[in-house]
Motif scaffolding. Sequence first.
Motif, short mmCIF file in Angstrom:
data_model
loop_
_atom_site.label_atom_id
_atom_site.label_comp_id
_atom_site.label_asym_id
_atom_site.label_seq_id
_atom_site.Cartn_x
_atom_site.Cartn_y
_atom_site.Cartn_z
N GLU A 63 11.93 10.57 10.43
CA GLU A 63 10.89 11.41 9.85
C GLU A 63 11.03 11.53 8.33
N MET A 64 12.26 11.60 7.82
CA MET A 64 12.46 11.66 6.37
C MET A 64 11.99 10.37 5.71
N ALA A 65 12.29 9.24 6.31
CA ALA A 65 11.84 7.95 5.76
C ALA A 65 10.32 7.88 5.79
N ARG A 66 9.72 8.34 6.87
CA ARG A 66 8.26 8.34 6.98
C ARG A 66 7.63 9.26 5.94
N ALA A 67 8.24 10.42 5.70
CA ALA A 67 7.73 11.35 4.70
C ALA A 67 7.83 10.74 3.30
N ARG A 68 8.92 10.01 3.02
CA ARG A 68 9.04 9.35 1.71
C ARG A 68 7.96 8.30 1.51
N ARG A 69 7.70 7.49 2.55
CA ARG A 69 6.64 6.48 2.44
C ARG A 69 5.28 7.14 2.25
N ARG A 70 5.05 8.22 2.99
CA ARG A 70 3.77 8.92 2.88
C ARG A 70 3.59 9.52 1.49
N ARG A 71 4.68 10.07 0.91
CA ARG A 71 4.61 10.65 -0.43
C ARG A 71 4.30 9.59 -1.49
N THR A 72 4.92 8.42 -1.37
CA THR A 72 4.65 7.37 -2.36
C THR A 72 3.20 6.91 -2.27
N ARG A 73 2.66 6.79 -1.06
CA ARG A 73 1.24 6.42 -0.93
C ARG A 73 0.35 7.52 -1.49
N TYR A 74 0.71 8.77 -1.24
CA TYR A 74 -0.08 9.90 -1.74
C TYR A 74 -0.10 9.90 -3.27
N GLU A 75 1.08 9.69 -3.87
CA GLU A 75 1.14 9.68 -5.34
C GLU A 75 0.44 8.47 -5.92
N ALA A 76 0.46 7.34 -5.22
CA ALA A 76 -0.21 6.14 -5.72
C ALA A 76 -1.72 6.31 -5.73
N ASN A 77 -2.24 7.11 -4.80
CA ASN A 77 -3.69 7.29 -4.70
C ASN A 77 -4.19 8.56 -5.38
N ALA A 78 -3.36 9.20 -6.20
CA ALA A 78 -3.76 10.45 -6.85
C ALA A 78 -4.98 10.24 -7.76
N GLY A 79 -5.02 9.12 -8.49
CA GLY A 79 -6.15 8.85 -9.38
C GLY A 79 -7.45 8.68 -8.61
N LYS A 80 -7.39 7.99 -7.49
CA LYS A 80 -8.58 7.79 -6.67
C LYS A 80 -9.10 9.12 -6.13
N ARG A 81 -8.17 9.98 -5.69
CA ARG A 81 -8.59 11.28 -5.17
C ARG A 81 -9.23 12.13 -6.26
N ALA A 82 -8.68 12.08 -7.48
CA ALA A 82 -9.24 12.86 -8.59
C ALA A 82 -10.65 12.35 -8.92
N LYS A 83 -10.82 11.04 -8.92
CA LYS A 83 -12.13 10.46 -9.20
C LYS A 83 -13.14 10.86 -8.12
N ASP A 84 -12.72 10.80 -6.85
CA ASP A 84 -13.60 11.21 -5.76
C ASP A 84 -13.96 12.69 -5.87
N ARG A 85 -12.98 13.51 -6.24
CA ARG A 85 -13.23 14.95 -6.40
C ARG A 85 -14.28 15.18 -7.50
N GLU A 86 -14.17 14.46 -8.62
CA GLU A 86 -15.14 14.60 -9.70
C GLU A 86 -16.54 14.19 -9.24
N ARG A 87 -16.64 13.08 -8.51
CA ARG A 87 -17.95 12.63 -8.01
C ARG A 87 -18.53 13.65 -7.04
N TRP A 88 -17.67 14.22 -6.16
CA TRP A 88 -18.14 15.20 -5.19
C TRP A 88 -18.64 16.46 -5.90
N GLU A 89 -17.89 16.92 -6.91
CA GLU A 89 -18.31 18.11 -7.64
C GLU A 89 -19.59 17.85 -8.43
N ALA A 90 -19.74 16.65 -9.00
CA ALA A 90 -20.96 16.32 -9.73
C ALA A 90 -22.15 16.29 -8.77
N GLY A 91 -21.97 15.73 -7.59
CA GLY A 91 -23.05 15.71 -6.60
C GLY A 91 -23.39 17.11 -6.14
#
Length: 98
Positions: free
Chosen positions: A57-85
């Motif tokens: 579970e710790m190894a899985r959480a580490r992998r999940r965290r790295t994917r989450y941090e790698a996609n932070a820019g995409k989530r911020a961009k999606d959030r901006e588009r959603w708020e603009a809409g």
Amino acid sequence: MSKRVQVGALVWVLATVGAFFLDPILGSAVLLFGGVLVVVGHLASHWGEGTTFEEREMARARRRRTRYEANAGKRAKDRERWEAGKARKAAREARKTG
């Protein structure tokens, strides 16, 4: 191979040779069933050496965290588009009502 499995294999070989001297059919049965027991014993000797649930579970959480941090820019961009809409929709509703 563990010491217990080696001893079991040695006993199996000796029992097989002895059984073949008594009767070939009995020797074949001892050969087959004893071989299966030795293989099962060998596989079972490594059973508890795997990782624990917490380690997996710790190894899985580490992998999940790295994917989450790698996609932070995409989530911020999606959030901006959603708020603009959402703002555009609110502006349309305000024009309709008022």
